[in-house]
Design a protein around this motif. Structure first.
Motif, mmCIF file in Angstrom:
data_model
loop_
_atom_site.group_PDB
_atom_site.id
_atom_site.type_symbol
_atom_site.label_atom_id
_atom_site.label_comp_id
_atom_site.label_asym_id
_atom_site.label_seq_id
_atom_site.Cartn_x
_atom_site.Cartn_y
_atom_site.Cartn_z
ATOM 1 N N VAL A 252 -36.259 -15.697 -20.792
ATOM 2 C CA VAL A 252 -35.676 -15.695 -22.085
ATOM 3 C C VAL A 252 -34.033 -14.625 -21.934
ATOM 4 O O VAL A 252 -33.870 -14.291 -21.039
ATOM 5 C CB VAL A 252 -36.276 -14.569 -23.451
ATOM 6 C CG1 VAL A 252 -37.473 -16.016 -24.205
ATOM 7 C CG2 VAL A 252 -37.044 -13.691 -22.390
ATOM 8 N N ILE B 256 -40.500 -18.123 -18.793
ATOM 9 C CA ILE B 256 -40.824 -17.681 -17.375
ATOM 10 C C ILE B 256 -40.666 -15.598 -17.112
ATOM 11 O O ILE B 256 -41.621 -15.368 -16.833
ATOM 12 C CB ILE B 256 -40.845 -17.967 -16.526
ATOM 13 C CG1 ILE B 256 -39.040 -17.453 -16.121
ATOM 14 C CG2 ILE B 256 -41.339 -19.909 -15.819
ATOM 15 C CD1 ILE B 256 -38.333 -18.182 -14.913
ATOM 16 N N GLY B 257 -39.683 -15.485 -18.678
ATOM 17 C CA GLY B 257 -39.665 -14.300 -18.830
ATOM 18 C C GLY B 257 -37.974 -13.713 -18.646
ATOM 19 O O GLY B 257 -37.284 -14.577 -19.510
ATOM 20 N N LYS B 258 -37.852 -13.140 -17.186
ATOM 21 C CA LYS B 258 -36.479 -12.721 -17.535
ATOM 22 C C LYS B 258 -35.934 -12.948 -16.442
ATOM 23 O O LYS B 258 -37.191 -12.098 -15.173
ATOM 24 C CB LYS B 258 -36.351 -11.462 -17.874
ATOM 25 C CG LYS B 258 -36.157 -11.214 -19.386
ATOM 26 C CD LYS B 258 -35.279 -10.117 -19.626
ATOM 27 C CE LYS B 258 -33.924 -10.578 -19.621
ATOM 28 N NZ LYS B 258 -32.784 -10.859 -20.451
ATOM 29 N N VAL B 259 -35.107 -13.045 -15.032
ATOM 30 C CA VAL B 259 -34.863 -13.439 -13.985
ATOM 31 C C VAL B 259 -33.680 -11.733 -13.539
ATOM 32 O O VAL B 259 -33.540 -11.328 -12.829
ATOM 33 C CB VAL B 259 -34.095 -14.508 -12.819
ATOM 34 C CG1 VAL B 259 -35.617 -15.286 -13.102
ATOM 35 C CG2 VAL B 259 -33.283 -14.456 -13.590
ATOM 36 N N LYS B 260 -33.277 -10.961 -14.624
ATOM 37 C CA LYS B 260 -32.618 -10.410 -14.543
ATOM 38 C C LYS B 260 -32.735 -9.864 -15.800
ATOM 39 O O LYS B 260 -32.073 -9.924 -16.619
ATOM 40 C CB LYS B 260 -31.747 -10.861 -13.624
ATOM 41 C CG LYS B 260 -29.883 -11.537 -14.371
ATOM 42 C CD LYS B 260 -29.068 -11.630 -14.231
ATOM 43 C CE LYS B 260 -27.473 -10.050 -14.202
ATOM 44 N NZ LYS B 260 -27.299 -9.731 -14.717
ATOM 45 N N ASN B 261 -31.809 -8.276 -15.599
ATOM 46 C CA ASN B 261 -31.233 -7.797 -17.006
ATOM 47 C C ASN B 261 -30.585 -8.448 -17.818
ATOM 48 O O ASN B 261 -29.822 -8.989 -17.253
ATOM 49 C CB ASN B 261 -31.069 -6.351 -17.111
ATOM 50 C CG ASN B 261 -32.496 -5.926 -15.877
ATOM 51 O OD1 ASN B 261 -33.354 -5.843 -15.866
ATOM 52 N ND2 ASN B 261 -31.950 -4.212 -16.030
ATOM 53 N N GLU C 117 -37.111 -4.101 -20.161
ATOM 54 C CA GLU C 117 -36.436 -5.607 -18.903
ATOM 55 C C GLU C 117 -36.380 -5.438 -17.126
ATOM 56 O O GLU C 117 -36.841 -6.618 -17.109
ATOM 57 C CB GLU C 117 -34.930 -5.217 -19.484
ATOM 58 C CG GLU C 117 -34.459 -5.320 -20.855
ATOM 59 C CD GLU C 117 -32.796 -5.674 -20.560
ATOM 60 O OE1 GLU C 117 -33.059 -7.388 -19.996
ATOM 61 O OE2 GLU C 117 -32.656 -6.154 -21.982
ATOM 62 N N THR D 56 -41.216 -11.358 -13.893
ATOM 63 C CA THR D 56 -41.228 -12.952 -13.610
ATOM 64 C C THR D 56 -41.752 -13.038 -12.208
ATOM 65 O O THR D 56 -42.025 -14.359 -12.341
ATOM 66 C CB THR D 56 -39.833 -13.109 -14.707
ATOM 67 O OG1 THR D 56 -39.927 -12.782 -15.563
ATOM 68 C CG2 THR D 56 -39.897 -14.637 -13.970
#
Lengths: 484, 127, 437
Positions: A297, A317-322, C165, C172
């Motif tokens: 997202v 899955i969420g976030k892999v970076k900001n 975040e 994640t």
């Protein structure tokens, strides 16, 4: 040799100032308890602006970019970075916007992201695209996480293994491990392609998927890709496309049409954004519709002519970076795709493949080419002849090439070829440049025969000679240790 | 290739010297040659209990890395701390510079190891 | 536009000398069934004039921090960027170069990274730093992963005062199964120290503290450091690099790994990226760090030289045994950070950090005078939350007044201050928030 910036320190020479205060200048110690405060300011170098500028200009003279000359670094796609891209990313409307600004104040940026998602989906034949990953390896990680989430969501918890060909980039097995898979290596056959029998023999209900680069790291198209896809899919696995080599086939064949479920791209390779001396890159990930729910997202969606960030994706899955990805890089790649259009994109792939085949044909007079047949955007030559006859290695040839003004090819990769020189000319080189390179390679082969000591002592024209990597690794010095 | 006659060997290119209940463990000449200049050795912690097949140490060169596996189960009773400052000793004399000493649980496990002759043949195959 | 320089005649010539009769013939190894039988739906190519028109059009739809006073922070800050930086970044020897694998022709980039690593160590007080990572959030995830691979347990204690975040990124990454994230709630604006300490046990790989935390406040760190070290775990800190001009370096607080978002150091906001994550650690992690590291050595003539070193840690050598898959750094962003720290110097950095703080203090006082309340009463550096009923509605009003307001919390607005803000801008902000405009 350049002095370190710290060695140019002159107390009192920095004159950077901020505007005079128009608010009360309260003593920090009155508003922050002293236990939180540091005793002395960090000892950054004290340097005037002119000397600082000269320092970095001096350092730039000791670097070599695509704008300096031919850069046939295999698997890295060192194509020319159009200058208009740099201009675009620096438009204040792109560079001076905060990621948390209200959506109505950044509609132009969101429109660009939305369009880019769609353009990349079209180029790869995928259904949904995230622009969030910051680099190729980061995209790989994201894609493999998506695969894991997919299997987990289906309660298919036995799929703990990821298949990777023995010719793969090191990031593939590393990524699989980092995401928590065991790695099963698939052999290459005598033609340099995935050994389908070996693949079949290793398939099991524990296999989560196969990570594949196509064309592969030898520059060869995996001709049996449809059979490979069938084997993987019939066993319930997913097929992952490492987009490192997409430059060879864009506009001609799409990973989505080959049967791939997930793909990552390297905007800094295929879509001309500069490598920046090691980064920043951008590694978007595209997936087929059955995996779209798992993407990070947010995605940008269009609702009633407005662009909005869609965070409501419960299986993500969420976030892999900001934030949303390396936006500045995405702007450059977007500019590039618009500039080229459909025809230009295909033309780029065709010319890249032509340049590679031209070099391959000409180079074989002097160098061993282990898989000497139609290649895509790159091919692998070796120093076998020079090694056997005169003890001149791939490394020697690479270093000697710098004396002739060229950046060397990728060396000692892929691992399945000894003394490998992996050559990727890209489409942005003229025939004259390629001929100059061939001449240099030929001259080096000649030197290797008659004066090998010249080659083994190279480079002779660089600012330094070969470095002592052993001492560097045995007794590491990784920061400036002196005192002012 | 130097393959001393008084040692036992593994297919992972380790040598073993048996001394009563203890075994000395190191890497072979073949291994150091193929790794190149060794720059770092990560030693096992003392008193670590190992099962045969466990990776107990890591040997790094500039361009390669290799795990050292224990062919026996037991307890690490000594590690060669000299290698922390002087990893090049493994290049200079791999057979006098062991990596660790293990107190073995079951001497029967030694029977699976290769004789010098068998190891020599094994290396020839690998070249 | 096309950037393929060979004319059709030359292409013909090359095809012929290579033994092909057409460009299509170069693709006979791709089965017909998977060839694209149509043109990609990308539209036609455009010349530079059309491109500039189109991109300017998109850029013009965005409202920028040049036009409006920006009080948004929450991980990305509107600092002034010295003019020299962009001019230098446009030197294409830097930006069109690849990773400096070939040391002899890459000394400039290698040296700049070495200087960057040194400066990160100076700011944080740590022993070693890598060449940088993707951003602050992913650097934190890598830091916790490093802690988990080197500790006995895999529990990560995470207070909810860490940037949401960052938390999301960390969670994640934990899909790997190699980290167990335990979130420790607190409703006080700083982490619940007693609870954190009580949860530290032998399975704890690390505790995470953000300093200043997401709400802008300063966290008490030392006791937590002792507690986690007592169980052989590690203290991971995420810090604001500007704050390190005046705040105690994390090394002195007992941190084992220090990460942070490097954007405030001379990198433009650019809608969230590209930024850089800095990553520093104590010496024991030197050979375990993720990412690139540049080391100093000599050439065969004995001259000082720089080279990518300790590569045995990395994916291209360790492959499936590598504990991180990263194979790049944010070199150009790190270069910008190095230029920034060079151009502003120690006194400049201190002046900037001090001004940020003083402006925040002034704003807090004025807001309180106007009848507003801060959400939490703790020392802050340059950011704090002010209570309000409808932050989104207030932000709309601020926009109408030429102000980009703060980050919206459910019942408050998080306001950030950089040296670019002025008293007049703050007074205008206070007037709107206080209902006087």
């Amino acid at each position: 040799m350049s002095k370190l910036i710290f060695e140019k320190n002159h107390k009192g020479s920095n004159s950077f100032t901020i505007p005079p205060a128009d608010i009360p200048e309260v003593d920090i110690a009155a508003t922050i308890p002293p236990s939180f405060l540091r005793e002395a300011a960090p000892h950054l170098p004290d340097i005037s602006e002119v000397e600082a500028v000269r320092h970095f200009v001096d350092l730039s003279h000791k670097a070599y970019g695509v704008d300096n000359g031919f850069y046939p670094l295999g698997s890295c796609t060192m194509k020319y970075s159009p200058k208009i891209n740099e201009w675009a990313a620096r438009l204040p409307g792109f560079s001076n916007i905060h990621p948390y600004q209200p959506a109505q104040t950044v509609q132009g940026a969101m429109e660009l992201l939305y369009n880019m998602q769609n353009l990349l989906a079209e180029i790869t034949g995928m259904d949904a695209v995230t622009l969030q990953p910051a680099a190729g390896a980061h995209g790989e990680m994201t894609g493999v996480m998506v695969i894991k989430a997919y299997h987990q969501h289906r309660n298919d918890h036995h799929r703990t293994k990821m298949m990777v060909p023995d010719s793969a980039h090191g990031t593939n097995p590393a990524t699989a491990n980092v995401v928590g898979f065991d790695v099963i290596e698939v052999k290459s056959n005598s033609r340099g392609l995935v050994d389908l029998e070996d693949l079949k023999s290793k398939m099991s209900p524990e296999i989560a998927g196969l990570m594949l680069t196509n064309p592969n790291t030898l520059g060869l198209f995996e001709e049996e890709i449809q059979d490979i896809a069938a084997v993987i899919h019939e066993a319930g696995g997913l097929l992952y496309y490492d987009g490192a080599n997409l430059n060879a086939i864009m506009g001609i064949s799409r990973p989505g049409d080959m049967g791939f479920d997930v793909v990552h791209l390297n905007l800094h390779k295929t879509f001309s954004t500069p490598h920046g001396g090691g980064g920043p890159g951008s590694g978007p990930v595209g997936v087929k519709s059955h995996l779209a729910d798992y993407l990070p997202v947010p995605l940008v969606v269009k609702e009633n002519d407005k662009y909005v960030f869609d965070y409501n994706r419960p299986q993500s899955i969420g976030k892999v970076k900001n934030f949303y990805g390396n936006f500045g890089v995405i702007v450059k790649a977007y500019t590039y795709i618009l500039a080229l259009g459909a025809e230009g994109i295909k033309d780029a792939a065709q010319q890249a493949v032509l340049n590679a085949n031209y070099l391959r044909q000409q180079l074989k007079k002097d160098y061993h080419i282990p898989f000497d047949r139609l290649c895509k955007h790159e091919f692998v030559a070796t120093a076998k002849t020079q090694m056997d006859e005169n003890g001149v290695t791939t490394l020697d040839i690479a270093k000697r090439l710098t004396d002739y003004g060229f950046h060397p090819p990728t060396v000692y990769f892929p691992l399945i070829v000894k003394e490998a020189l992996m050559i990727e000319p890209t489409e942005t080189e003229t025939k004259e440049r390629l001929d100059d390179f061939l001449q240099a390679m030929s001259a080096i082969a000649e030197e290797a025969r008659n004066h090998p000591e010249i080659v083994t002592a190279a480079p002779n024209n660089a600012v330094i000679t070969r470095v002592d990597e052993v001492t560097a690794a045995r007794n590491p010095i990784v920061k400036w240790e002196d005192n002012f | 290739m130097n393959i001393p006659k008084n040692l036992l060997y593994t297919s992972e290119h380790e040598w073993i010297r048996v001394d009563g209940d203890q075994v000395y463990l190191g890497i072979t000449d073949f291994a150091q040659h193929h790794l190149g200049d060794i720059v770092f050795v990560e030693l096992p912690e003392l008193d670590t209990e190992v099962v045969s097949g466990d990776s107990i140490a890591v040997v790094e060169s500039v361009k390669a890395v290799s795990s050292v596996y224990s062919p026996v189960s037991g307890t690490v009773v000594e590690n060669n701390e000299e290698l922390e400052d002087s990893p090049e000793l493994l290049n200079e004399d791999p057979y006098t510079n062991h990596i660790a000493v293990i107190n073995i649980d079951n001497p029967d496990q030694l029977e699976d190891l290769m004789s010098p002759a068998a190891y020599e043949a094994f290396c020839a195959e690998q070249e | 536009m096309k950037y393929t320089p060979n004319s059709p005649t030359v292409v013909e010539d090359m095809l012929r000398s290579t033994g092909f009769s057409s460009l299509d013939e170069l693709f006979t190894d791709i089965p017909e069934a998977i060839k694209l039988k149509r043109e990609l739906n990308l539209g036609s190519g455009r010349g530079e004039i059309e491109l500039t028109r189109e991109l300017k059009g998109l850029a013009a739809k965005n409202l920028t921090t040049e036009d409006y006073a920006c009080f948004l922070g929450a991980g990305a800050y509107d600092h002034y960027i010295p003019a020299a930086i962009d001019q230098l970044l446009l030197r294409s020897e830097f930006y069109t170069a690849y990773t400096p694998y070939q040391a002899e022709i890459s000394q400039g980039i290698l040296q700049s990274i070495f200087e960057y690593q040194s400066m990160i160590c100076l700011l944080t007080g740590m022993d070693v730093a890598n060449a940088s990572m993707y951003d602050g959030g992913s650097a934190l995830a890598e830091a916790c992963n490093l802690a988990c691979t080197n500790a006995k347990g895999k529990k990560v204690l995470l207070p909810d005062t860490v940037h949401p975040e960052y938390v999301q990124v960390l969670k994640t990454y934990a899909i790997s199964g190699k980290m167990d994230i335990v979130t420790v709630p607190s409703d006080r604006g700083v982490s619940d120290l007693d609870k954190m300490i009580s949860l530290v046990d032998k399975d704890t790989a690390c505790v995470v503290i953000q300093q200043p935390n997401f709400f802008g406040h300063l966290e008490e760190v030392e006791k937590l450091a002792d507690a986690v070290h007592g169980q052989k775990g590690f203290l991971v800190m995420a810090v604001d690099p500007i704050s390190l001009a005046i705040l105690k370096p994390p090394a002195e607080l007992g941190a084992d790994i220090v990460v942070g978002e490097g954007q405030p150091l001379g990198n433009s906001l650019s809608f969230g990226g590209p930024y850089l994550g800095f990553f520093a650690a104590s010496k024991k992690f030197l050979r375990k760090l993720p990412g690139r590291i540049v080391g100093q050595t000599t050439d065969t003539e004995g001259r000082r030289a720089f080279v990518l070193t300790l590569q045995a840690r990395e994916q291209h050598i360790r492959r499936e045994k590598a504990s991180s898959n990263i194979c790049s750094n944010q070199a150009l962003n790190a270069l910008a950070a190095t230029m920034y720290l060079t151009l502003i110097g120690s006194t400049g950095l201190q002046a900037i950090a001090t001004r940020c703080h003083q402006l925040a203090v002034y704003a807090a006082q004025e807001l309180e005078k106007a009848g507003l309340k801060l959400k939490y009463q703790h020392p802050f550096f340059r950011e704090f939350a002010v209570l309000m009923d409808d932050p989104a509605g207030v932000n709309d009003r601020l926009l109408q007044n030429g102000i980009i307001g703060g980050y919206e919390l459910p019942d408050a607005m998080l306001l950030a201050f950089t040296e670019k803000r002025t008293r007049a801008e703050i007074d205008r902000l206070v007037a709107v928030l206080g209902g006087r405009a």
